[in-house]
Scaffold this active site. Structure first.
Site, short mmCIF file in Angstrom:
data_model
loop_
_atom_site.label_atom_id
_atom_site.label_comp_id
_atom_site.label_asym_id
_atom_site.label_seq_id
_atom_site.Cartn_x
_atom_site.Cartn_y
_atom_site.Cartn_z
CB CYS A 83 47.38 28.60 37.76
SG CYS A 83 46.50 29.19 39.20
N1 LIG Z 1 44.99 28.31 43.27
C1 LIG Z 1 45.98 29.09 42.91
O1 LIG Z 1 47.14 28.81 43.21
C2 LIG Z 1 45.74 30.38 42.14
C3 LIG Z 1 46.81 31.26 41.97
C4 LIG Z 1 46.60 32.44 41.29
C5 LIG Z 1 45.35 32.70 40.73
N2 LIG Z 1 44.33 31.81 40.86
C6 LIG Z 1 43.03 32.16 40.28
O2 LIG Z 1 42.16 32.56 41.33
C7 LIG Z 1 40.82 32.18 41.04
C8 LIG Z 1 40.27 31.34 42.17
O3 LIG Z 1 41.03 30.14 42.26
P1 LIG Z 1 41.07 29.23 43.56
O4 LIG Z 1 42.23 28.31 43.38
O5 LIG Z 1 41.00 30.07 44.77
O6 LIG Z 1 39.71 28.43 43.37
P2 LIG Z 1 38.95 27.54 44.48
O7 LIG Z 1 38.12 26.58 43.73
O8 LIG Z 1 39.94 27.06 45.49
O9 LIG Z 1 38.02 28.60 45.22
C9 LIG Z 1 36.97 29.25 44.62
C10 LIG Z 1 35.84 29.36 45.63
O10 LIG Z 1 34.82 30.13 45.02
C11 LIG Z 1 33.58 29.58 45.41
N3 LIG Z 1 32.58 30.04 44.46
C12 LIG Z 1 32.35 29.61 43.20
N4 LIG Z 1 31.40 30.33 42.64
C13 LIG Z 1 31.00 31.25 43.54
C14 LIG Z 1 30.05 32.29 43.55
N5 LIG Z 1 29.30 32.55 42.48
N6 LIG Z 1 29.89 33.02 44.66
C15 LIG Z 1 30.66 32.76 45.76
N7 LIG Z 1 31.58 31.80 45.81
C16 LIG Z 1 31.75 31.06 44.70
C17 LIG Z 1 33.82 28.10 45.46
O11 LIG Z 1 32.87 27.43 46.28
C18 LIG Z 1 35.23 28.04 46.04
O12 LIG Z 1 35.22 27.95 47.44
C19 LIG Z 1 40.87 31.47 39.69
O13 LIG Z 1 40.62 32.38 38.68
C20 LIG Z 1 42.32 31.01 39.61
O14 LIG Z 1 42.76 30.89 38.28
C21 LIG Z 1 44.49 30.66 41.58
#
Ligand SMILES: NC(=O)c1ccc[n+]([C@@H]2O[C@H](COP(=O)([O-])OP(=O)(O)OC[C@H]3O[C@@H](n4cnc5c(N)ncnc54)[C@H](O)[C@@H]3O)[C@@H](O)[C@H]2O)c1
Length: 437
Positions: free
Chosen positions: A274
Site C-alpha cells: 500500500c
Molecule cells: N494488504 C493490505 O494491507 C491492504 C490494505 C488496504 C488496501 N489494500 C488493497 O487491496 C487490494 C488487494 O490487496 P491484497 O493485499 O489483498 O492483495 P493480495 O495479493 O494479498 O490478494 C489478492 C488476491 O487476488 C487474487 N487475484 C488476482 N487477480 C484475480 C482475478 N482476476 N480474479 C480472482 N482473483 C484474483 C490473487 O490470487 C490474490 O489471492 C489492493 O488494491 C491493495 O492495494 C491492501
C-alpha cells in the site's frame, strides 16, 4: 419493486449472497466477516492452492484464524472457488484484487480488468458490485462501470456500483475488522444506499460519501498522509545522523505533546502493497491533469533513499572495525516489510541485502515469519538464530522489529548491532554495542 430495490430487502434478511473476488490480505478477512454476519459467501481466486486450503478449512492469512474459516465452512456459509460461473449465484460482488505498479511505476489495472471480464459475463439486473482495491480517483466511474456496462445493462438502473476502500492493517491487534469504520461511495444515491446497507451488518460504523471518486480519494489521502509523514520522519533521521543526535529520543520526546503532533517513525524504507504504491497512483492521475504532486514526489524520493542510506551505514560501521563490506559476515534480522507479518511485498530488506551482496558482503538472514525468500533468481533461506550465528557475525542488522525475538540476548551475543527500527529500545546491558539509525 425493481430488482435493485429488492436487493435492499434481501440484504436485510441475509438472503443476499455475497461474492468476494480475490482472497488475499483484504478479500479473505472480508469474506469471513460477511459469513460471520450470517450471509452465504463465495470467495473467488485464480490461485487454486489458496482455494484448496480454504475449502480444507485452513487459513493462509495470519490475521484470519483457521478456526474462523473452519466454523464458516462447516456452517455452510463460506466456500472458495476458482469457477467464476458461481458468480451468477451471488447478489453482491466485492472486488479485492491487487493494484500494483507497472515497471514504469504506472498503475497496473490488469487484475481489475481481468476480474471485471469475469463479472461482466455473469452480470444481471439486481447485482451490486463493489470495488475495494485501492486505485486512482475515477477508476470506478471511468473504467470499472463502462466495462461492466458492456454487458448491455445500465449502472444505477439495472445494477449498482460502489467503491469502498479497505483499511485493514495486517498484524494490528488493537482493532478488529468490525471496529474500523467503512467508507462507501456509490455511483448514484441508490448505489450508495445499497453499499451502506450491505456493510452495516459487518462494520460498527459505515461512513457514507457522495461519490465513488470521493471514496477513492479518501483512501489515497489516508495512505499519502502516511507516506509523507514517514518521509518526514526519515528525513529527520537523516538530519539527526548529521547532527549526531538520537532521532528516536527526539521523536519520543516530541510525541509527549498531547496535541498537534502525531508520531511517525523512520526505518530502512517503505514496504508492503500500500504505502509505497498508492501515492504513486494519485501522482499518476494528477500528472494526467497537468498537476505535479510535489509532496508525494518528495516523499517517494526520501523514502526511496533509505535502503541505500542503511547499506552505506553498514559500510561505515564495518569500517570503524577496520572491516570492509567485502567478505564481512552480516546477519540481517527481519526481512518482512513490517513487524509480525510474513509479507515481503516491496520490502526494503531485499534491496539492502542485494546492495550489500553486490559489495561482496556475506549476508544471511533470520526471520521467524519468512522461512525463505526470493532475491533475483536465488532462494534465500532463514538461518536459525543461534548464539553461534550471532557470535560469528561481524555485524547484526535489525531491519524488522518482530516481537518475540530476545533482543537482550541478541545484543549480548553479538559483537555489534545496527538497529534501524529501535527494536532494542528496552535493552539495558551492552548498549555500547548498539548503533541506531
Ligand atoms: N494488504 C493490505 O494491507 C491492504 C490494505 C488496504 C488496501 N489494500 C488493497 O487491496 C487490494 C488487494 O490487496 P491484497 O493485499 O489483498 O492483495 P493480495 O495479493 O494479498 O490478494 C489478492 C488476491 O487476488 C487474487 N487475484 C488476482 N487477480 C484475480 C482475478 N482476476 N480474479 C480472482 N482473483 C484474483 C490473487 O490470487 C490474490 O489471492 C489492493 O488494491 C491493495 O492495494 C491492501
Amino acid at each position: 419493486m425493481s430488482r435493485l430495490e429488492d436487493l435492499g430487502a434481501r440484504i436485510d434478511s441475509r438472503e443476499a449472497r455475497i461474492g468476494v473476488v480475490g482472497l488475499g490480505y483484504v478479500g479473505l478477512p472480508l469474506a469471513v466477516e460477511f459469513a460471520k454476519a450470517g450471509f452465504q459467501v463465495t470467495g473467488f481466486d485464480l490461485d487454486s492452492e489458496k482455494v484448496r486450503q480454504l475449502n480444507e478449512k485452513v487459513s493462509y492469512i495470519e490475521d484470519v484464524p483457521s478456526e474462523d474459516v473452519r466454523q464458516q465452512v462447516e456452517a455452510g456459509r463460506f466456500y472458495a472457488s476458482t469457477h467464476f460461473n458461481d458468480l451468477s449465484l451471488t447478489d453482491v460482488i466485492n472486488v479485492a484484487v491487487p493494484t500494483p505498479l507497472s515497471k514504469t511505476r504506472d498503475p497496473d489495472m490488469s487484475h481489475i480488468v481481468a476480474a471485471v471480464a469475469e463479472i461482466r459475463k455473469r452480470l444481471r439486473s439486481g447485482h451490486l458490485v463493489i470495488l475495494g482495491s485501492t486505485t486512482y480517483p475515477g477508476t470506478t466511474h471511468d473504467l470499472f462501470v463502462p466495462l461492466l456496462e458492456e454487458a448491455g445493462l445500465e449502472c444505477g438502473t439495472d445494477f449498482a456500483v460502489a467503491f469502498a476502500p479497505e483499511r485493514i492493517d495486517p498484524a494490528n491487534k488493537k482493532f478488529d475488522v468490525r471496529e474500523v469504520p467503512k467508507v462507501v461511495g456509490g455511483e448514484t444515491p441508490l448505489c450508495t444506499e445499497l453499499g451502506v446497507k450491505v456493510f452495516q451488518p459487518v462494520f460498527d460504523h459505515v461512513v457514507q460519501v457522495s461519490s465513488t471518486q470521493t471514496a477513492e480519494m479518501v483512501k489515497l489521502l489516508e495512505n499519502t498522509f502516511r507516506a509523507i509523514n514517514i518521509g518526514l520522519a526519515n528525513e529527520i533521521a537523516l538530519m539527526c545522523d548529521r547532527l549526531e543526535l538520537d532521532v528516536w529520543e527526539v521523536i519520543d520526546a516530541a510525541a509527549t505533546k498531547p496535541y498537534g503532533f502525531m508520531k511517525f517513525t523512520p526505518g530502512p524504507g517503505l514496504g508492503g502493497h500500500c504505502i509505497p504504491v498508492d501515492p504513486s497512483y494519485l501522482a499518476w492521475k494528477m500528472k494526467s491533469l497537468n498537476f505535479q504532486a510535489r509532496f508525494i514526489e518528495t516523499a517517494v524520493e526520501i523514502n526511496g533513499q533509505m535502503p541505500e542510506h542503511v547499506a552505506s551505514k553498514v559500510g561505515d560501521l564495518l569500517n570503524e572495525d577496520r572491516l570492509a563490506v567485502n567478505g564481512a559476515k552480516i546477519l540481517v534480522l527481519g526481512v518482512a516489510y513490517k513487524a509480525d507479518v510474513a509479507d515481503m511485498r516491496e520490502s526494503p530488506a531485499l534491496d539492502i541485502i542485494q546492495q550489500l551482496r553486490e559489495k561482496g558482503g556475506d549476508v544471511r538472514y533470520h526471520d521467524p515469519h519468512v522461512p525463505e525468500c526470493r532475491l533475483d533468481d536465488e532462494t534465500l533461506k532463514s538461518v536459525d538464530l543461534t548464539d553461534e550465528a550471532l557470535k560469528a557475525s561481524d555485524l547484526v542488522v535489525i531491519l524488522t522489529d518482530h516481537s518475540g525475538l530476545d533482543y537482550d540476548g541478541i545484543v549480548a551475543k553479538s559483537s555489534r548491532v545496527f538497529d534501524t527500527r529501535n527494536a532494542t529500545r528496552n535493552v539495558t546491558d551492552h548498549r555500547e554495542k548498539i548503533f541506531k539509525l
